[in-house]
Scaffold this motif. Sequence first.
Motif, PDB file in Angstrom:
ATOM      1  N   LEU A 251       0.981  -0.994   0.053  1.00 27.95           N
ATOM      2  CA  LEU A 251      -0.006  -0.003  -0.155  1.00 27.95           C
ATOM      3  C   LEU A 251       0.966   1.208   0.108  1.00 27.95           C
ATOM      4  N   VAL A 252       1.920   1.166   0.937  1.00 33.51           N
ATOM      5  CA  VAL A 252       2.646   2.653   0.819  1.00 33.51           C
ATOM      6  C   VAL A 252       3.349   2.641  -0.382  1.00 33.51           C
ATOM      7  N   ARG A 253       3.950   1.770  -0.992  1.00 32.40           N
ATOM      8  CA  ARG A 253       4.602   1.662  -2.231  1.00 32.40           C
ATOM      9  C   ARG A 253       3.999   2.143  -3.518  1.00 32.40           C
ATOM     10  N   GLY A 254       2.770   1.716  -3.382  1.00 29.04           N
ATOM     11  CA  GLY A 254       1.637   2.043  -4.291  1.00 29.04           C
ATOM     12  C   GLY A 254       1.102   3.489  -4.337  1.00 29.04           C
ATOM     13  N   VAL A 255       0.876   3.886  -3.173  1.00 27.61           N
ATOM     14  CA  VAL A 255       0.648   5.391  -2.947  1.00 27.61           C
ATOM     15  C   VAL A 255       1.793   6.432  -3.249  1.00 27.61           C
ATOM     16  N   ASN A 256       3.117   5.661  -2.868  1.00 29.70           N
ATOM     17  CA  ASN A 256       4.078   6.641  -3.413  1.00 29.70           C
ATOM     18  C   ASN A 256       4.117   8.078  -2.947  1.00 29.70           C
ATOM     19  N   HIS A 257       3.985   8.249  -1.858  1.00 29.73           N
ATOM     20  CA  HIS A 257       3.876   9.625  -1.368  1.00 29.73           C
ATOM     21  C   HIS A 257       4.888  10.097  -0.171  1.00 29.73           C
ATOM     22  N   PRO A 258       5.599  11.087   0.028  1.00 33.00           N
ATOM     23  CA  PRO A 258       6.655  11.218   0.915  1.00 33.00           C
ATOM     24  C   PRO A 258       5.975  11.502   2.343  1.00 33.00           C
ATOM     25  N   ASN A 259       4.838  11.751   2.283  1.00 31.89           N
ATOM     26  CA  ASN A 259       4.225  11.874   3.886  1.00 31.89           C
ATOM     27  C   ASN A 259       3.241  10.685   4.106  1.00 31.89           C
ATOM     28  N   LEU A 260       3.539   9.645   3.524  1.00 34.67           N
ATOM     29  CA  LEU A 260       3.060   8.230   3.747  1.00 34.67           C
ATOM     30  C   LEU A 260       4.185   7.187   3.860  1.00 34.67           C
ATOM     31  N   ARG A 261       4.380   6.713   4.964  1.00 37.73           N
ATOM     32  CA  ARG A 261       5.376   5.816   4.963  1.00 37.73           C
ATOM     33  C   ARG A 261       5.023   4.602   5.943  1.00 37.73           C
ATOM     34  N   MET A 262       5.985   3.518   5.893  1.00 41.29           N
ATOM     35  CA  MET A 262       5.835   2.355   6.746  1.00 41.29           C
ATOM     36  C   MET A 262       6.009   2.418   7.994  1.00 41.29           C
ATOM     37  N   ASN A 263       5.520   1.915   9.055  1.00 41.06           N
ATOM     38  CA  ASN A 263       5.962   1.586  10.290  1.00 41.06           C
ATOM     39  C   ASN A 263       6.116   0.166  10.359  1.00 41.06           C
ATOM     40  N   LEU A 264       7.397  -0.225  10.173  1.00 37.63           N
ATOM     41  CA  LEU A 264       7.701  -1.576  10.212  1.00 37.63           C
ATOM     42  C   LEU A 264       7.857  -2.062  11.756  1.00 37.63           C
ATOM     43  N   ASP A 265       7.099  -2.897  11.993  1.00 35.16           N
ATOM     44  CA  ASP A 265       7.106  -3.627  13.292  1.00 35.16           C
ATOM     45  C   ASP A 265       7.640  -4.793  13.015  1.00 35.16           C
ATOM     46  N   LEU A 266       8.990  -5.099  13.742  1.00 36.93           N
ATOM     47  CA  LEU A 266       9.647  -6.396  13.521  1.00 36.93           C
ATOM     48  C   LEU A 266       9.006  -7.413  14.342  1.00 36.93           C
ATOM     49  N   TYR A 267       8.439  -7.188  15.606  1.00 35.62           N
ATOM     50  CA  TYR A 267       7.527  -8.068  16.501  1.00 35.62           C
ATOM     51  C   TYR A 267       6.533  -8.790  15.806  1.00 35.62           C
ATOM     52  N   HIS A 268       5.574  -7.777  15.214  1.00 39.47           N
ATOM     53  CA  HIS A 268       4.661  -8.526  14.261  1.00 39.47           C
ATOM     54  C   HIS A 268       5.069  -9.287  13.166  1.00 39.47           C
ATOM     55  N   ALA A 269       6.117  -8.619  12.499  1.00 35.36           N
ATOM     56  CA  ALA A 269       6.587  -9.233  11.373  1.00 35.36           C
ATOM     57  C   ALA A 269       7.093 -10.758  11.649  1.00 35.36           C
ATOM     58  N   GLN A 270       8.041 -10.911  12.732  1.00 39.50           N
ATOM     59  CA  GLN A 270       8.254 -12.141  13.096  1.00 39.50           C
ATOM     60  C   GLN A 270       7.207 -13.192  13.249  1.00 39.50           C
ATOM     61  N   ILE A 271       6.189 -12.578  13.945  1.00 42.41           N
ATOM     62  CA  ILE A 271       5.097 -13.423  14.243  1.00 42.41           C
ATOM     63  C   ILE A 271       4.556 -14.067  12.949  1.00 42.41           C
ATOM     64  N   GLY A 272       4.365 -13.164  12.007  1.00 43.56           N
ATOM     65  CA  GLY A 272       3.509 -13.193  10.674  1.00 43.56           C
ATOM     66  C   GLY A 272       4.222 -13.835   9.672  1.00 43.56           C
ATOM     67  N   GLU A 273       5.505 -13.384   9.387  1.00 42.01           N
ATOM     68  CA  GLU A 273       6.297 -13.586   8.284  1.00 42.01           C
ATOM     69  C   GLU A 273       7.467 -13.982   8.390  1.00 42.01           C
ATOM     70  N   GLY A 274       8.269 -13.639   9.296  1.00 38.45           N
ATOM     71  CA  GLY A 274       9.861 -13.887   9.647  1.00 38.45           C
ATOM     72  C   GLY A 274      10.511 -13.143   8.304  1.00 38.45           C
ATOM     73  N   ASN A 275      11.838 -13.859   8.434  1.00 37.61           N
ATOM     74  CA  ASN A 275      12.868 -13.517   7.377  1.00 37.61           C
ATOM     75  C   ASN A 275      12.996 -11.858   7.563  1.00 37.61           C
ATOM     76  N   LEU A 276      13.163 -11.495   8.837  1.00 36.41           N
ATOM     77  CA  LEU A 276      13.620 -10.010   8.915  1.00 36.41           C
ATOM     78  C   LEU A 276      14.268  -9.213   8.287  1.00 36.41           C
ATOM     79  N   VAL A 277      15.438  -9.921   8.101  1.00 39.24           N
ATOM     80  CA  VAL A 277      16.689  -9.246   7.485  1.00 39.24           C
ATOM     81  C   VAL A 277      16.435  -8.874   5.923  1.00 39.24           C
ATOM     82  N   GLU A 278      15.726  -9.659   5.404  1.00 42.89           N
ATOM     83  CA  GLU A 278      15.340  -9.402   3.992  1.00 42.89           C
ATOM     84  C   GLU A 278      14.088  -8.462   3.694  1.00 42.89           C
ATOM     85  N   LEU A 279      13.139  -8.617   4.862  1.00 40.43           N
ATOM     86  CA  LEU A 279      12.097  -7.833   4.796  1.00 40.43           C
ATOM     87  C   LEU A 279      12.606  -6.363   5.095  1.00 40.43           C
TER      88      LEU A 279
END
Length: 248
Positions: free
Chosen positions: A152-180
């Motif tokens: 979504l953030v990449r698709g909107v591609n606006h400097p005032n919208l960015r991602m809050n990358l939460d690595l706790y949530h990502a580890q539970i849901g997807e893993g592979n944190l370094v590549e993420l």
Amino acid sequence: MLFLEWPIEERVRRIHDRGFLVEIWDWSTKDLAALAATGADFSSMTGYLRGDLTTAAGRSELLATARESLRAAEIIDSPRLNLHGTGLGPGGLPVVPHERVSGEDWVHAAETLRQIAELGAEAGRTFVLENLNLAVDHPGTPFARAADTLALVRGVNHPNLRMNLDLYHAQIGEGNLVELVREALPWIGEIQVADVPGRCEPGTGEIRYEAVARTLRELGYTGVVGMEAWASGDADAALDAFAAAFAA
């Protein structure tokens, strides 16, 4: 999430006195003038009170409360305002569960986020869209996966919208944190961390945060890393562990 035995103003003071920036959740339950009077520097706060990214009523409510949040952000001078795929209620559960999203939902979400980004641009602040996890903390939340928030953030591609990358949530849901981290780097507005399981400070669980920190240094990341975690014991010791995990 730290120094829970103290009122919120004293928690903010203690975190500030340790040399850290401060982040808060729902601003509407707090005396923002009192928080500003602590002299703390704030990094992030909740960027909406109600609403969602996809339904007509929810989108209208999200935009309205985002405007309210921007006015609140001026009081504590918070540069970033945090968003989720839908409004979250008690216990972090979505007010209206809607995990399976359609193509039309994606279109509506992107358009809503474009409007949110424009509001941020007018105010000179950045909205950040946080990924969550469905398995433990936020079942039923749409656009929860890191892959979805990044898309979504990449698709909107606006400097005032960015991602809050939460690595706790990502580890539970997807893993592979370094590549993420590598993939998301151009779109990251902030990174949040806690260990898994338990959501406590780095070093209490399975994530090798020293490897994540090394990758961030190699990539030249200079943004905020926030500890959105409970203390496994003493709050000062938790801050020490957090600082040590990301020390140069």
